[in-house]
Design a protein around this motif. Sequence first.
Motif, PDB file in Angstrom:
ATOM      1  N   TYR B 173       0.821  -1.218   0.000  1.00  0.00           N
ATOM      2  CA  TYR B 173       0.000   0.000   0.000  1.00  0.00           C
ATOM      3  C   TYR B 173       0.851   1.263   0.000  1.00  0.00           C
ATOM      4  O   TYR B 173       2.016   1.257   0.401  1.00  0.00           O
ATOM      5  CB  TYR B 173      -0.916   0.015   1.229  1.00  0.00           C
ATOM      6  N   LYS B 174       0.242   2.354  -0.472  1.00  0.00           N
ATOM      7  CA  LYS B 174       0.872   3.672  -0.316  1.00  0.00           C
ATOM      8  C   LYS B 174      -0.176   4.626   0.248  1.00  0.00           C
ATOM      9  O   LYS B 174      -1.389   4.405   0.078  1.00  0.00           O
ATOM     10  CB  LYS B 174       1.429   4.167  -1.654  1.00  0.00           C
ATOM     11  N   ILE B 175       0.319   5.647   0.909  1.00  0.00           N
ATOM     12  CA  ILE B 175      -0.623   6.591   1.514  1.00  0.00           C
ATOM     13  C   ILE B 175      -1.014   7.658   0.490  1.00  0.00           C
ATOM     14  O   ILE B 175      -0.140   8.212  -0.198  1.00  0.00           O
ATOM     15  CB  ILE B 175       0.008   7.257   2.761  1.00  0.00           C
ATOM     16  N   LEU B 176      -2.306   7.915   0.407  1.00  0.00           N
ATOM     17  CA  LEU B 176      -2.784   9.017  -0.436  1.00  0.00           C
ATOM     18  C   LEU B 176      -3.277  10.101   0.508  1.00  0.00           C
ATOM     19  O   LEU B 176      -4.209   9.867   1.295  1.00  0.00           O
ATOM     20  CB  LEU B 176      -3.919   8.527  -1.343  1.00  0.00           C
ATOM     21  N   LEU B 177      -2.622  11.243   0.447  1.00  0.00           N
ATOM     22  CA  LEU B 177      -2.929  12.294   1.418  1.00  0.00           C
ATOM     23  C   LEU B 177      -3.471  13.549   0.725  1.00  0.00           C
ATOM     24  O   LEU B 177      -2.699  14.368   0.229  1.00  0.00           O
ATOM     25  CB  LEU B 177      -1.649  12.626   2.201  1.00  0.00           C
ATOM     26  N   VAL B 250     -11.649  10.484  -5.346  1.00  0.00           N
ATOM     27  CA  VAL B 250     -12.153   9.101  -5.441  1.00  0.00           C
ATOM     28  C   VAL B 250     -11.621   8.441  -6.720  1.00  0.00           C
ATOM     29  O   VAL B 250     -11.165   7.294  -6.701  1.00  0.00           O
ATOM     30  CB  VAL B 250     -13.699   9.075  -5.411  1.00  0.00           C
ATOM     31  N   ASN B 251     -11.638   9.185  -7.820  1.00  0.00           N
ATOM     32  CA  ASN B 251     -11.150   8.620  -9.087  1.00  0.00           C
ATOM     33  C   ASN B 251      -9.640   8.412  -9.078  1.00  0.00           C
ATOM     34  O   ASN B 251      -9.121   7.480  -9.683  1.00  0.00           O
ATOM     35  CB  ASN B 251     -11.516   9.543 -10.262  1.00  0.00           C
ATOM     36  N   TYR B 252      -8.929   9.293  -8.371  1.00  0.00           N
ATOM     37  CA  TYR B 252      -7.479   9.216  -8.344  1.00  0.00           C
ATOM     38  C   TYR B 252      -6.988   8.045  -7.479  1.00  0.00           C
ATOM     39  O   TYR B 252      -5.976   7.409  -7.790  1.00  0.00           O
ATOM     40  CB  TYR B 252      -6.898  10.531  -7.819  1.00  0.00           C
ATOM     41  N   ALA B 253      -7.743   7.770  -6.420  1.00  0.00           N
ATOM     42  CA  ALA B 253      -7.324   6.702  -5.490  1.00  0.00           C
ATOM     43  C   ALA B 253      -7.346   5.350  -6.194  1.00  0.00           C
ATOM     44  O   ALA B 253      -8.227   5.074  -7.005  1.00  0.00           O
ATOM     45  CB  ALA B 253      -8.254   6.669  -4.288  1.00  0.00           C
ATOM     46  N   LYS B 254      -6.335   4.526  -5.876  1.00  0.00           N
ATOM     47  CA  LYS B 254      -6.281   3.184  -6.455  1.00  0.00           C
ATOM     48  C   LYS B 254      -6.618   2.160  -5.364  1.00  0.00           C
ATOM     49  O   LYS B 254      -6.755   2.525  -4.197  1.00  0.00           O
ATOM     50  CB  LYS B 254      -4.858   2.900  -6.975  1.00  0.00           C
TER      51      LYS B 254
END
Lengths: 469, 293
Positions: B173-177, B250-254
């Motif tokens: 995982y990576k963090i999306l901030l 929402v669209n950017y998050a994977k």
Amino acid sequence: MNESYKIISSSILFWFSQKKWFVYSILISIFLLNLNTPLGLTVPAYHSLIILLLVFMLVTFEPIPFPAIALLTLVLQVVLGVAPPNVVASSFMNDAVLFVMGSLMFAIAIVHQGLDIRLAKLIIKIFGKSKRMFLAGLMTISAVLSSFLGEHTVIAIMLPIGLSVIKNIDTQQADGKNAVLLTLFSIAYGTIIGSIGTPSGGARNVIMINYLQEFSNVSIDYWKWMKHAYPILMIQLVVAYFVLQFTFPSSLNNIKMRGFKKNVVKIDVKKNINHLFSCLIIIGIVSSWFAFNDIYGLGIIALAGALTFMIFGMISWEEINKNTNWGVILLFAATISLGFQINETGASSWLVLKFNELLATFPSNSMDVSWSIMAVLSGLTANFFTSSATVSLIGPLAIELHPTDISFALSSAIASGFSFLTVISSPTAMIIYSTGLVSTKIFFKVGILMFCISIIILYLMSQFYWVML
Amino acid sequence: MKILIAIGGREFSKPTLDLGMKIANSFKSSTTIAYVGKKISQFSEKDVSVVHQNLDDRELYRPGIRTLEWAYDFLISKKYIEEKDSNTFDDYLLVDEENSRMKVLLKGQQSDKIDLIMRTGEIIEQLKDEVETNKHDITIIGGGGNKGIHQKLVQFIDSSVFVVKNYSVYKKYKILLPVNDSEGSDMAIDTAINFAKSYKLNVEIVSVPEGKKSIEEVKKILNKTKDKFSKNKIKTTTKLIDGLTVNSIVNYAKDDSIIILGVSPKNLIMKYFFGSKPLSIALKCNCPVLITK
């Protein structure tokens, strides 16, 4: 200031989110109070119907505790001019309320004695030859006991027996899961079906008997009720057995009938005496219901049962006090009081008049249609509102439909006992659900079939058997 | 730090429990695993209680205990707890505490780092009470079930809320901030730094120009945030995305993102009736989301 505002607004919002049905119910009631009184209704009668609607909403959604709903019902009856304080107070307590109170206490006293161990041995001894026989035995014993002692007593005694035989079954496999469901539903359906058998099987039966006595001057004793209801119970039991076998096909290989024995502590002499004495008290109370209910009433006899257990030190008051649902007793007392006012103010006559006007538009036999609507309505309402509360509120209407014909009142009370659809409808359903092994979906799926068949059985019996009595 | 992990059905609770324990271990925090049983109708609550007491007396598991036993075995199998002969579920004691709370004590249980508790009633009410009474910092809950529950949790629970949606132990995982200049965003940054440090995760900082903010101003926020991470020797990338805030994020998050958001500064009443951006993101996206408070 900002922090205080946050805390206050958060608390208010949380209160609203938890109690929104209370707010909606009050708003709807205020709106109805501001409308003109419908033609043919007196103001107190109209107000009693508004309180009825309010109680229906509050009990269904439970936004406030039951004792609060009970007190609100009493307060509103007086404040809205439905009846003077003394009349409300006198209708608050009667034999039906004493029965609810007595039977709850009596149930706690019986469960406290640990009779399930002995009962399990007995069931295994009689029905232990095959696993299917054992399940049929569980169902039959549950039904017979429940018909005399009430659902809440019997489910508390029978569930540990059921859970012990299915203890180690792997529910991930279909066969194992079906065995678990078959066992639990056998107990649940036995207990639910049994509760229609005698007046002491459920508070709703006693409430209806009381209403019939008060409103139509018709008296139904213990034996007369049994003659009407027991054959229905027996037919339902046979049907339920096959419905369950068909719905949950299982080899039953995993059921360990002797599982309960592992948990049986060595019964000493003191326990033996205790159990013997408990059985004597139970037999004494059930016999008294048969023999003396005309003189003493079912409620007083039930209270005498709890009293005997306490006097002989077989249960402490603290235990009874801790486990008795005082909120339910208060609620039943308040709804019965409201039921009396709905009848006294003429609100039930008005509702029946409107109902008959509606029936006149139907082309077929109006007696059959009105019976069907009343029975299905009682059954459905009871499934979403619990049976005793349903009878206490719509019982007067069922009697008013045909005041001299007891088949309407009896059918309404019996149909209210068909708690097959939802888990909130009866203590049995809720207890089975609380095990986490039965989902609401499964309960409804099996229940819808049982409900429909039960209504048909009730109709046929009322048409062809009751007329012969 | 104190962490509350709420579990329900077994299969669905695995990812919640796994991620929750990873977080607890990395922060060396004490953990409470809570099973909230079904709400019992007031008509039957005493009957149910009598039956459950009866089941205890007969040494038959009362509902909920089986789920906690499964959770305990899961923690042992994943080596979150050291297995000892004495700390099995064969011999447990239920301590009836206040407000429908029951604590499970196992014979020989050495660690006070993990508590197993059972509660019965309305889930939001029970979790709110648990957080208020025991001052938990993060509440971790599964992503399944009713979306209204997540909304109410974020709204009413006085702790950060981690909704574990579609978490897989096998993914990196990576963090999306997502950041802006709000107070909530600052808290999210601090939490993200702690998470990234503990897990050695990469961080992707994103921002969406909102209202009258110019692109330069947004870039400035991104750079300022990047600096905070650089000081902690955490690798980051930054991205400025266009569009409506909620949909863009929402669209950017994977699937392999863990979104960390700050709580909305909006008025509580407005939030209750009209929702908020962090809440909408949490409800719409398909990956784990942490809303910090």
